[in-house]
Design a protein around this motif. Structure first.
Motif, PDB file in Angstrom:
ATOM      1  N   SER A  10       0.834  -1.210   0.000  1.00  0.00           N
ATOM      2  CA  SER A  10       0.000   0.000   0.000  1.00  0.00           C
ATOM      3  C   SER A  10       0.864   1.253   0.000  1.00  0.00           C
ATOM      4  O   SER A  10       0.572   2.232  -0.688  1.00  0.00           O
ATOM      5  CB  SER A  10      -0.923   0.007   1.218  1.00  0.00           C
ATOM      6  N   ASP A  11       1.949   1.201   0.794  1.00  0.00           N
ATOM      7  CA  ASP A  11       2.859   2.344   0.860  1.00  0.00           C
ATOM      8  C   ASP A  11       3.515   2.598  -0.499  1.00  0.00           C
ATOM      9  O   ASP A  11       3.636   3.753  -0.943  1.00  0.00           O
ATOM     10  CB  ASP A  11       3.925   2.073   1.921  1.00  0.00           C
ATOM     11  N   LEU A  12       3.927   1.525  -1.190  1.00  0.00           N
ATOM     12  CA  LEU A  12       4.522   1.673  -2.521  1.00  0.00           C
ATOM     13  C   LEU A  12       3.532   2.292  -3.502  1.00  0.00           C
ATOM     14  O   LEU A  12       3.894   3.174  -4.299  1.00  0.00           O
ATOM     15  CB  LEU A  12       4.984   0.309  -3.046  1.00  0.00           C
ATOM     16  N   LEU A  13       2.284   1.838  -3.446  1.00  0.00           N
ATOM     17  CA  LEU A  13       1.270   2.378  -4.351  1.00  0.00           C
ATOM     18  C   LEU A  13       1.008   3.851  -4.079  1.00  0.00           C
ATOM     19  O   LEU A  13       0.848   4.651  -5.009  1.00  0.00           O
ATOM     20  CB  LEU A  13      -0.018   1.573  -4.207  1.00  0.00           C
ATOM     21  N   LEU A  14       0.954   4.210  -2.800  1.00  0.00           N
ATOM     22  CA  LEU A  14       0.687   5.604  -2.444  1.00  0.00           C
ATOM     23  C   LEU A  14       1.838   6.531  -2.834  1.00  0.00           C
ATOM     24  O   LEU A  14       1.627   7.668  -3.282  1.00  0.00           O
ATOM     25  CB  LEU A  14       0.417   5.717  -0.940  1.00  0.00           C
ATOM     26  N   CYS A  15       3.059   6.037  -2.665  1.00  0.00           N
ATOM     27  CA  CYS A  15       4.231   6.885  -2.911  1.00  0.00           C
ATOM     28  C   CYS A  15       4.629   6.963  -4.382  1.00  0.00           C
ATOM     29  O   CYS A  15       5.100   8.003  -4.857  1.00  0.00           O
ATOM     30  CB  CYS A  15       5.423   6.379  -2.094  1.00  0.00           C
ATOM     31  N   ASP A  16       4.449   5.864  -5.137  1.00  0.00           N
ATOM     32  CA  ASP A  16       4.984   5.795  -6.497  1.00  0.00           C
ATOM     33  C   ASP A  16       3.932   5.432  -7.543  1.00  0.00           C
ATOM     34  O   ASP A  16       4.272   4.885  -8.595  1.00  0.00           O
ATOM     35  CB  ASP A  16       6.122   4.759  -6.552  1.00  0.00           C
ATOM     36  N   LEU A  17       2.677   5.701  -7.253  1.00  0.00           N
ATOM     37  CA  LEU A  17       1.610   5.278  -8.156  1.00  0.00           C
ATOM     38  C   LEU A  17       1.831   5.783  -9.582  1.00  0.00           C
ATOM     39  O   LEU A  17       1.652   5.036 -10.554  1.00  0.00           O
ATOM     40  CB  LEU A  17       0.253   5.775  -7.629  1.00  0.00           C
TER      41      LEU A  17
ATOM     42  N   ALA B 244       1.004  -3.344 -14.967  1.00  0.00           N
ATOM     43  CA  ALA B 244       1.219  -4.740 -14.546  1.00  0.00           C
ATOM     44  C   ALA B 244       1.736  -4.811 -13.114  1.00  0.00           C
ATOM     45  O   ALA B 244       1.353  -5.701 -12.337  1.00  0.00           O
ATOM     46  CB  ALA B 244       2.200  -5.415 -15.496  1.00  0.00           C
ATOM     47  N   ASP B 245       2.642  -3.847 -12.756  1.00  0.00           N
ATOM     48  CA  ASP B 245       3.173  -3.831 -11.385  1.00  0.00           C
ATOM     49  C   ASP B 245       2.085  -3.478 -10.373  1.00  0.00           C
ATOM     50  O   ASP B 245       2.022  -4.040  -9.272  1.00  0.00           O
ATOM     51  CB  ASP B 245       4.315  -2.830 -11.283  1.00  0.00           C
TER      52      ASP B 245
END
Length: 369
Positions: free
Chosen positions: A159-166, A172-173
């Motif tokens: 979730s943190d990765l999606l929020l920071c680097d969406l 695909a990622d």
């Protein structure tokens, strides 16, 4: 020194017994009738109770019955003192939970030996119970936090990765991360649900009213539920080709939800602890007044000691094999069977096979809805 409660309406007998026990340095409580004895037992919780059978108003059987119903006094060793020597009287006391009988008149040696024997057995029982409790604490400490933290860390991390680097991530990622979040959420949800169900089943096992409500379901034909649950679990784990079914239908008084849960845990275990490409076989049949179900795999297997120790939050060889699960599955399945007047047994040879057998009573078709 141990504390002993003496309950007898005859003062002379009570005084004699107290004198014998005090000479052996026991701490003594004494009551002149059943009602006073019950109150003392609840207030002081002695290590052992000596109680006369024939007493006015509240007799010894009533004393024992009421003390066994109270959680504070339910496990206190209880010895009847009686002049009744017939088998029916003795059997009645044993059925209520008495630990021993002393036939009047008895000698000081007979009295002291009976007390020492019961206290020694209680000491062993208490020590074993403490060991089991310590094991449960350790299993909870090691298994439950892992089962909660691992999926939660995965959910928070992705979730943190999606929020920071969406904006920087490829489609695909993003999809792969969302799938990981969903899978971890499902795992966390199942752990919590199993924990809550286990608590509910344990409460039902110790509460007659809860147990009756749990069993109050219409009769169901169960072949469809078994087949559906087996195929679902096999599909989830990519093992559909390993599943073998040989099912006979039958009427069983159990809710479809609890039956599905029992099956889910047994089938999930069979697939989890066996290698892809090896069969998981599910067989059901009706024999006499019993519906029989077996789940067999050719996986890791268990030793006789491991089977004896099956319990909540207990996993075997976790340091050797990486595995998911809190160890509740077989315990939940066993308790569901027991609460429906059935049983669960396990036959296993390490590194060869495991067969879990469940027996449930057949229900009358006329009860079906």
């Amino acid at each position: 020194m141990a504390t002993i409660l003496v309950i007898d309406d005859q003062k002379a007998i009570r005084t004699q017994i107290v004198a014998i026990l005090r000479s052996e340095q026991y701490k003594i409580l004494n009551a002149e009738n059943g009602e006073a004895g019950i109150e003392l037992a609840i207030q002081k919780q002695p290590d052992l109770i000596l109680c006369d059978v024939i007493m006015p108003k509240v007799n010894g059987y009533e004393v024992l019955d009421r003390l066994r119903e109270n959680p504070k006094t339910a496990t206190i060793p209880f010895i009847f003192m009686t002049g009744l020597s017939d088998k029916e009287s003795n059997r009645k006391g044993m059925e209520l939970g008495a630990d021993d009988y002393l036939l009047k008149p008895f000698t000081a040696d007979e009295l002291l030996q009976a007390i020492k024997t019961r206290l020694k057995k209680q000491e062993v029982f208490t020590r074993l119970a403490r060991q089991e409790l310590d094991e449960l604490r350790e299993n909870i400490r090691s298994a439950l936090p892992h089962e909660l933290r691992t999926p939660l860390n995965s959910i928070l991390g992705f979730s943190d990765l999606l929020l920071c680097d969406l904006e920087k991530l490829k489609q695909a990622d993003i999809r792969e991360m969302l799938e990981q979040i969903y899978t971890s959420g499902q795992r966390l949800y199942r752990t919590i649900q199993n924990f809550l169900l286990y608590a509910e089943l344990e409460l039902a096992a110790s509460d007659r009213d809860r147990s009756t409500i749990l069993q109050d379901y219409p009769t169901n034909l169960v072949e469809g539920t078994i087949a559906d649950q087996a195929r679902l679990q096999a599909f989830k784990l990519g093992r559909s080709s390993d599943l073998e079914l040989d099912l006979q239908d039958g009427f069983v008084a159990i809710s479809s939800e609890l039956l599905a849960k029992l099956l889910e845990e047994l089938i999930d275990n069979a697939f989890k602890f066996s290698d892809p490409g090896t069969p998981v076989t599910i067989i059901s049949s009706v024999t006499g007044d019993r519906f029989l179900l077996s789940v067999q795999d050719k996986g890791r297997g268990m030793t006789a000691e491991q089977i004896d120790k099956i319990g909540a939050y207990l996993q075997f060889e976790r340091r050797i094999y990486e595995q998911q699960g809190s160890g509740l599955g077989l315990t939940i399945a066993k308790r569901i069977a027991q609460l429906h007047d059935g049983n669960l047994s396990i036959e296993s040879v390490p590194h060869y096979y495991t067969i879990v057998r469940v027996s449930l009573p057949i229900a009358d078709k006329s009860d079906s809805q």
